[in-house]
Design a protein around this motif. Structure first.
Motif, PDB file in Angstrom:
ATOM      1  N   SER A 207     -47.731 -59.903  83.235  1.00 15.69           N
ATOM      2  CA  SER A 207     -48.943 -59.859  82.503  1.00 15.69           C
ATOM      3  C   SER A 207     -49.003 -59.151  81.186  1.00 15.69           C
ATOM      4  O   SER A 207     -49.871 -59.258  80.391  1.00 15.69           O
ATOM      5  CB  SER A 207     -50.174 -59.251  83.706  1.00 15.69           C
ATOM      6  OG  SER A 207     -49.923 -58.088  83.948  1.00 15.69           O
ATOM      7  N   TYR A 208     -47.872 -58.166  81.086  1.00 19.61           N
ATOM      8  CA  TYR A 208     -47.879 -57.551  79.879  1.00 19.61           C
ATOM      9  C   TYR A 208     -47.107 -58.452  78.977  1.00 19.61           C
ATOM     10  O   TYR A 208     -47.072 -57.869  77.605  1.00 19.61           O
ATOM     11  CB  TYR A 208     -46.940 -56.287  80.073  1.00 19.61           C
ATOM     12  CG  TYR A 208     -47.933 -55.293  80.718  1.00 19.61           C
ATOM     13  CD1 TYR A 208     -49.090 -54.689  80.197  1.00 19.61           C
ATOM     14  CD2 TYR A 208     -47.430 -54.945  82.135  1.00 19.61           C
ATOM     15  CE1 TYR A 208     -49.914 -53.589  81.083  1.00 19.61           C
ATOM     16  CE2 TYR A 208     -48.060 -54.093  82.895  1.00 19.61           C
ATOM     17  CZ  TYR A 208     -49.327 -53.361  82.411  1.00 19.61           C
ATOM     18  OH  TYR A 208     -49.961 -52.223  83.072  1.00 19.61           O
ATOM     19  N   MET A 209     -46.669 -59.449  79.086  1.00 19.51           N
ATOM     20  CA  MET A 209     -46.011 -60.539  78.294  1.00 19.51           C
ATOM     21  C   MET A 209     -46.944 -60.748  76.973  1.00 19.51           C
ATOM     22  O   MET A 209     -46.448 -61.344  75.853  1.00 19.51           O
ATOM     23  CB  MET A 209     -45.417 -61.702  78.827  1.00 19.51           C
ATOM     24  CG  MET A 209     -44.414 -61.126  79.999  1.00 19.51           C
ATOM     25  SD  MET A 209     -43.211 -60.166  79.026  1.00 19.51           S
ATOM     26  CE  MET A 209     -42.173 -61.069  77.672  1.00 19.51           C
ATOM     27  N   ASP A 210     -48.312 -61.055  77.242  1.00 20.80           N
ATOM     28  CA  ASP A 210     -49.001 -61.644  76.158  1.00 20.80           C
ATOM     29  C   ASP A 210     -48.987 -60.364  75.016  1.00 20.80           C
ATOM     30  O   ASP A 210     -49.077 -60.879  73.756  1.00 20.80           O
ATOM     31  CB  ASP A 210     -50.594 -62.046  76.643  1.00 20.80           C
ATOM     32  CG  ASP A 210     -51.548 -62.500  75.588  1.00 20.80           C
ATOM     33  OD1 ASP A 210     -51.150 -63.443  75.144  1.00 20.80           O
ATOM     34  OD2 ASP A 210     -52.243 -61.765  74.796  1.00 20.80           O
ATOM     35  N   PRO A 211     -49.436 -59.214  75.183  1.00 23.59           N
ATOM     36  CA  PRO A 211     -49.484 -58.199  74.303  1.00 23.59           C
ATOM     37  C   PRO A 211     -48.009 -57.982  73.495  1.00 23.59           C
ATOM     38  O   PRO A 211     -48.058 -58.010  72.397  1.00 23.59           O
ATOM     39  CB  PRO A 211     -49.673 -56.947  74.993  1.00 23.59           C
ATOM     40  CG  PRO A 211     -50.606 -57.231  76.177  1.00 23.59           C
ATOM     41  CD  PRO A 211     -50.054 -58.642  76.593  1.00 23.59           C
ATOM     42  N   ILE A 212     -47.058 -58.148  74.325  1.00 29.53           N
ATOM     43  CA  ILE A 212     -45.693 -58.100  73.703  1.00 29.53           C
ATOM     44  C   ILE A 212     -45.621 -59.381  72.691  1.00 29.53           C
ATOM     45  O   ILE A 212     -44.900 -59.184  71.644  1.00 29.53           O
ATOM     46  CB  ILE A 212     -44.654 -58.029  74.798  1.00 29.53           C
ATOM     47  CG1 ILE A 212     -44.677 -56.844  75.595  1.00 29.53           C
ATOM     48  CG2 ILE A 212     -43.229 -58.215  74.341  1.00 29.53           C
ATOM     49  CD1 ILE A 212     -43.706 -56.426  76.653  1.00 29.53           C
ATOM     50  N   ALA A 213     -45.689 -60.397  73.331  1.00 32.96           N
ATOM     51  CA  ALA A 213     -45.650 -61.737  72.161  1.00 32.96           C
ATOM     52  C   ALA A 213     -46.554 -61.526  71.021  1.00 32.96           C
ATOM     53  O   ALA A 213     -46.019 -62.032  69.665  1.00 32.96           O
ATOM     54  CB  ALA A 213     -46.051 -62.966  73.105  1.00 32.96           C
ATOM     55  N   ALA A 214     -47.519 -60.677  71.101  1.00 32.96           N
ATOM     56  CA  ALA A 214     -48.553 -60.500  70.130  1.00 32.96           C
ATOM     57  C   ALA A 214     -47.940 -59.524  69.041  1.00 32.96           C
ATOM     58  O   ALA A 214     -47.897 -59.764  67.801  1.00 32.96           O
ATOM     59  CB  ALA A 214     -49.962 -59.953  70.532  1.00 32.96           C
ATOM     60  N   LEU A 215     -47.208 -58.742  69.353  1.00 30.13           N
ATOM     61  CA  LEU A 215     -46.538 -57.712  68.569  1.00 30.13           C
ATOM     62  C   LEU A 215     -45.100 -58.412  67.991  1.00 30.13           C
ATOM     63  O   LEU A 215     -44.859 -58.319  66.717  1.00 30.13           O
ATOM     64  CB  LEU A 215     -45.933 -56.536  69.472  1.00 30.13           C
ATOM     65  CG  LEU A 215     -46.803 -55.547  69.821  1.00 30.13           C
ATOM     66  CD1 LEU A 215     -46.274 -54.420  70.868  1.00 30.13           C
ATOM     67  CD2 LEU A 215     -47.504 -54.687  68.628  1.00 30.13           C
ATOM     68  N   LEU A 216     -44.584 -59.244  68.737  1.00 31.79           N
ATOM     69  CA  LEU A 216     -43.447 -60.159  68.161  1.00 31.79           C
ATOM     70  C   LEU A 216     -43.921 -60.887  66.892  1.00 31.79           C
ATOM     71  O   LEU A 216     -43.394 -61.168  65.977  1.00 31.79           O
ATOM     72  CB  LEU A 216     -42.596 -60.870  69.200  1.00 31.79           C
ATOM     73  CG  LEU A 216     -41.974 -59.953  70.324  1.00 31.79           C
ATOM     74  CD1 LEU A 216     -41.465 -60.721  71.397  1.00 31.79           C
ATOM     75  CD2 LEU A 216     -41.029 -59.126  69.599  1.00 31.79           C
ATOM     76  N   THR A 217     -45.272 -61.411  67.135  1.00 27.03           N
ATOM     77  CA  THR A 217     -45.516 -62.675  66.481  1.00 27.03           C
ATOM     78  C   THR A 217     -46.089 -61.913  65.108  1.00 27.03           C
ATOM     79  O   THR A 217     -45.992 -62.233  63.861  1.00 27.03           O
ATOM     80  CB  THR A 217     -46.943 -63.210  66.768  1.00 27.03           C
ATOM     81  OG1 THR A 217     -46.653 -63.866  68.064  1.00 27.03           O
ATOM     82  CG2 THR A 217     -47.584 -64.457  65.968  1.00 27.03           C
TER      83      THR A 217
END
Length: 192
Positions: free
Chosen positions: A182-192
């Motif tokens: 469930s932490y993958m969305d914030p991680i993807a936001a940081l990568l974006t």
């Protein structure tokens, strides 16, 4: 791009700008509704694409008075139009806000699975963006002005960003089965 454009070239270029603005608004809206930071980051990227294309197409200076304006700008040392600088500042501020919000979610332990709305939005936006890209690419390749290569590079980075968001959201949806996902969305936001 060419300074002298045909009406057809103008239409094709404006199609890309309008589609990027539409995608930015749609991704931003659905990202806000679903709470997906990654989708809001992708919306910001689409907005940046639209701003860059708009900066390419707009005639910033008229031929009249170009020499006097050029002398004034040379004295000041700046050649960037004010509107382009404002877009850059707004995009930077938005990106920093999304990054800080994603970091806050990661450090506070806030994790939520972002529903199917965000997932469907990313899929539809990828398909829509690809259709518009194919239209623009084929047109500019047909007229042979060389701008199709620039569209390929711009589209590649936009596609990579959307795929990163798609993976982040889909893994985040799996957070109901395994909590760390469930932490993958914030991680993807940081990568974006």
């Amino acid at each position: 791009m060419n300074k002298e454009r045909s009406p057809q070239s103008e239409t094709v270029a404006w199609t890309g700008i309008i589609s990027d603005v539409t995608l930015a608004v749609a991704k931003g809206s659905f990202g806000y509704i679903s709470g997906s930071k990654a989708l809001m980051g992708d919306a910001l990227y689409s907005g940046a694409d639209a701003a860059a294309k708009l900066a390419d197409i707009l005639p910033w200076r008229s031929e009249q008075g170009r020499k006097s304006k050029q002398r004034i700008e040379e004295r000041r040392g700046t050649k960037e139009p004010l509107l382009a600088i404002l877009f850059s500042v707004f995009i930077l501020m938005g990106g920093l806000q999304i990054a800080f919000s994603a970091i806050r979610d990661l450090t506070d332990g806030k994790s939520s699975t972002h529903g199917q709305l965000a997932f469907v939005t990313v899929l539809v936006s990828i398909v829509f963006k690809e259709a518009v890209f194919q239209y623009q690419y084929r047109y500019f390749k047909k007229i042979g002005d060389g701008s199709h290569a620039a569209y390929v590079n711009s589209h590649r980075f936009s596609l990579y960003t959307s795929i990163t968001v798609l993976v982040g959201i889909s893994l985040s949806m799996g957070g109901t089965y395994w909590h760390p996902l469930s932490y993958m969305d914030p991680i993807a936001a940081l990568l974006t």
